[in-house]
Design a protein around this motif. Sequence first.
Motif, PDB file in Angstrom:
ATOM      1  N   ASP A   1       0.813  -1.223   0.000  1.00 27.94           N
ATOM      2  CA  ASP A   1       0.000   0.000   0.000  1.00 27.94           C
ATOM      3  C   ASP A   1       0.844   1.271   0.000  1.00 27.94           C
ATOM      4  O   ASP A   1       0.526   2.250   0.674  1.00 27.94           O
ATOM      5  N   ASP A   2       1.897   1.245  -0.790  1.00 29.53           N
ATOM      6  CA  ASP A   2       2.750   2.429  -0.943  1.00 29.53           C
ATOM      7  C   ASP A   2       2.145   3.308  -2.037  1.00 29.53           C
ATOM      8  O   ASP A   2       2.704   3.469  -3.118  1.00 29.53           O
ATOM      9  N   PHE A   3       0.985   3.877  -1.740  1.00 23.48           N
ATOM     10  CA  PHE A   3       0.196   4.583  -2.746  1.00 23.48           C
ATOM     11  C   PHE A   3       0.985   5.685  -3.447  1.00 23.48           C
ATOM     12  O   PHE A   3       0.845   5.900  -4.646  1.00 23.48           O
TER      13      PHE A   3
ATOM     14  N   VAL B   1      13.957  -5.756  -1.364  1.00 22.44           N
ATOM     15  CA  VAL B   1      12.736  -5.049  -1.001  1.00 22.44           C
ATOM     16  C   VAL B   1      11.972  -4.656  -2.262  1.00 22.44           C
ATOM     17  O   VAL B   1      12.542  -4.071  -3.187  1.00 22.44           O
ATOM     18  N   VAL B   2      10.678  -4.978  -2.271  1.00 19.31           N
ATOM     19  CA  VAL B   2       9.798  -4.613  -3.380  1.00 19.31           C
ATOM     20  C   VAL B   2       8.627  -3.812  -2.818  1.00 19.31           C
ATOM     21  O   VAL B   2       8.001  -4.224  -1.830  1.00 19.31           O
ATOM     22  N   SER B   3       8.331  -2.680  -3.434  1.00 20.78           N
ATOM     23  CA  SER B   3       7.226  -1.834  -3.011  1.00 20.78           C
ATOM     24  C   SER B   3       6.040  -2.027  -3.947  1.00 20.78           C
ATOM     25  O   SER B   3       6.195  -2.061  -5.159  1.00 20.78           O
ATOM     26  N   HIS B   4       4.850  -2.146  -3.357  1.00 20.87           N
ATOM     27  CA  HIS B   4       3.613  -2.308  -4.130  1.00 20.87           C
ATOM     28  C   HIS B   4       2.751  -1.056  -3.961  1.00 20.87           C
ATOM     29  O   HIS B   4       2.298  -0.748  -2.859  1.00 20.87           O
ATOM     30  N   ARG B   5       2.505  -0.360  -5.058  1.00 12.87           N
ATOM     31  CA  ARG B   5       1.696   0.849  -4.999  1.00 12.87           C
ATOM     32  C   ARG B   5       0.203   0.536  -4.950  1.00 12.87           C
ATOM     33  O   ARG B   5      -0.561   1.238  -4.308  1.00 12.87           O
ATOM     34  N   ARG B   6      -0.215  -0.499  -5.659  1.00 14.51           N
ATOM     35  CA  ARG B   6      -1.654  -0.771  -5.726  1.00 14.51           C
ATOM     36  C   ARG B   6      -2.103  -1.604  -4.538  1.00 14.51           C
ATOM     37  O   ARG B   6      -1.362  -2.442  -4.015  1.00 14.51           O
ATOM     38  N   HIS B   7      -3.321  -1.333  -4.101  1.00 21.36           N
ATOM     39  CA  HIS B   7      -3.916  -2.062  -2.998  1.00 21.36           C
ATOM     40  C   HIS B   7      -4.411  -3.420  -3.482  1.00 21.36           C
ATOM     41  O   HIS B   7      -4.858  -3.552  -4.623  1.00 21.36           O
TER      42      HIS B   7
ATOM     43  N   VAL C   1       7.140  -8.546   5.596  1.00 21.92           N
ATOM     44  CA  VAL C   1       6.125  -7.683   4.986  1.00 21.92           C
ATOM     45  C   VAL C   1       5.981  -6.437   5.850  1.00 21.92           C
ATOM     46  O   VAL C   1       5.910  -6.525   7.079  1.00 21.92           O
ATOM     47  N   VAL C   2       5.950  -5.294   5.186  1.00 23.10           N
ATOM     48  CA  VAL C   2       5.736  -4.011   5.860  1.00 23.10           C
ATOM     49  C   VAL C   2       4.380  -3.484   5.420  1.00 23.10           C
ATOM     50  O   VAL C   2       4.121  -3.335   4.228  1.00 23.10           O
ATOM     51  N   ILE C   3       3.501  -3.221   6.387  1.00 27.93           N
ATOM     52  CA  ILE C   3       2.154  -2.747   6.059  1.00 27.93           C
ATOM     53  C   ILE C   3       1.957  -1.322   6.566  1.00 27.93           C
ATOM     54  O   ILE C   3       2.571  -0.902   7.554  1.00 27.93           O
ATOM     55  N   MET C   4       1.095  -0.578   5.880  1.00 32.82           N
ATOM     56  CA  MET C   4       0.807   0.804   6.236  1.00 32.82           C
ATOM     57  C   MET C   4      -0.473   0.879   7.049  1.00 32.82           C
ATOM     58  O   MET C   4      -1.570   0.680   6.515  1.00 32.82           O
ATOM     59  N   ARG C   5      -0.309   1.131   8.346  1.00 32.21           N
ATOM     60  CA  ARG C   5      -1.456   1.253   9.235  1.00 32.21           C
ATOM     61  C   ARG C   5      -2.392   0.045   9.075  1.00 32.21           C
ATOM     62  O   ARG C   5      -1.937  -1.080   9.067  1.00 32.21           O
ATOM     63  N   GLU C   6      -3.691   0.309   8.868  1.00 34.47           N
ATOM     64  CA  GLU C   6      -4.661  -0.781   8.783  1.00 34.47           C
ATOM     65  C   GLU C   6      -5.213  -0.957   7.364  1.00 34.47           C
ATOM     66  O   GLU C   6      -6.295  -1.501   7.180  1.00 34.47           O
ATOM     67  N   ARG C   7      -4.448  -0.499   6.370  1.00 33.98           N
ATOM     68  CA  ARG C   7      -4.939  -0.594   4.993  1.00 33.98           C
ATOM     69  C   ARG C   7      -5.149  -2.042   4.567  1.00 33.98           C
ATOM     70  O   ARG C   7      -6.110  -2.359   3.879  1.00 33.98           O
TER      71      ARG C   7
ATOM     72  N   THR D   1       4.239  -3.192  11.120  1.00 31.57           N
ATOM     73  CA  THR D   1       3.148  -2.244  10.899  1.00 31.57           C
ATOM     74  C   THR D   1       3.613  -0.856  11.290  1.00 31.57           C
ATOM     75  O   THR D   1       4.324  -0.688  12.286  1.00 31.57           O
ATOM     76  N   THR D   2       3.234   0.142  10.526  1.00 33.51           N
ATOM     77  CA  THR D   2       3.547   1.507  10.923  1.00 33.51           C
ATOM     78  C   THR D   2       2.647   1.886  12.095  1.00 33.51           C
ATOM     79  O   THR D   2       1.454   1.622  12.088  1.00 33.51           O
TER      80      THR D   2
END
Length: 321
Positions: free
Chosen positions: A9-11, A30-36, A53-59, A78-79
């Motif tokens: 969720d790296d929008f 490390v790979v970043s995924h922009r799309r949810h 896995v690194v997640i953004m808040r509760e997305r 989790t952030t």
Amino acid sequence: MKLRCAVLDDFQDVALSSADWSGVGDAVDVVSHRRHFPDRDALVEAIGDCEIVVIMRERTPFPAELFARLPRLRLLITTGMRNASVDLEAAARHGVTVCGTASSSEPPVELTWALILGLARHLVRESTALRDGGPWQSTVGMDLHGRRLGLLGLGKIGTKVARIGQAFGMDVAAWSENLTPERAAAEGVGFVPSKEELLETSDVVSVHLVLGDRTRGLLGAPELRRMRPTAYLVNTSRAAIVDQAALADALRGGWIAGAGVDVFDEEPLGPEHPFRTLPNLLGTPHLGYVTRRNYEGYYRDAVEDIRAYLAGEPVRVLTAP
């Protein structure tokens, strides 16, 4: 062989530039995924080969079923230091360490006031008219000075929101199940003994509570009907504290003048969601914590979490209560 790490969720596509990841580069790809990934199968396919896995808040929630489908996962970051969408007991059963990061409380305070001011002075409507050649002045704003700001919750964020309200010359009052008159007085805030009284007497009601069994659905149709038809509701806390269907009814029916909302049951909102078209809703796409300083802190701490885990000494570990 390097471990694989997915950032979800790296929008804005800023995760990898917001921190120095070189400190773990020798051990981790490390790979970043922009799309949810709203579809669980697509998510598993995308991150099934990842140990980290690194997640953004509760997305992206991590329930027990998802942990069961990710046997390679060993570290989830989790952030922030609280994430109600992660099943910590399931993580422990599957041998997954869950770590958090620091998170600043100032950004959601600032966004809360952006929403309050936007509602009170009809900023979106007036700005749109100015750009589109519409009428020059079509609304009359609500004065904040001398009006009551009612806070549901007077914790770290609620207290900071209160101080700004006081600077505007507002009468600031608060209620929560755990709030005492002494605690409110210490902040120069009026203590209201009941939720109902706070709703009935406030011109702006702002939600600053932690989501839990006692606060889920705290504001439903009966509560929203208690508010003044000239009042505004602001929620930058958690969507489930306010019944979303009841809020839509309140806005359509004119039970309240409007609402400023940054949190939703469905994120991202579907294209046909009623909140996208209600004219008296000022909505933002969960931006409360989205600032450069917060993002730099999130991903800096995520790198530190990875480094500490690889060294066998994980930090900022989250455990089930």
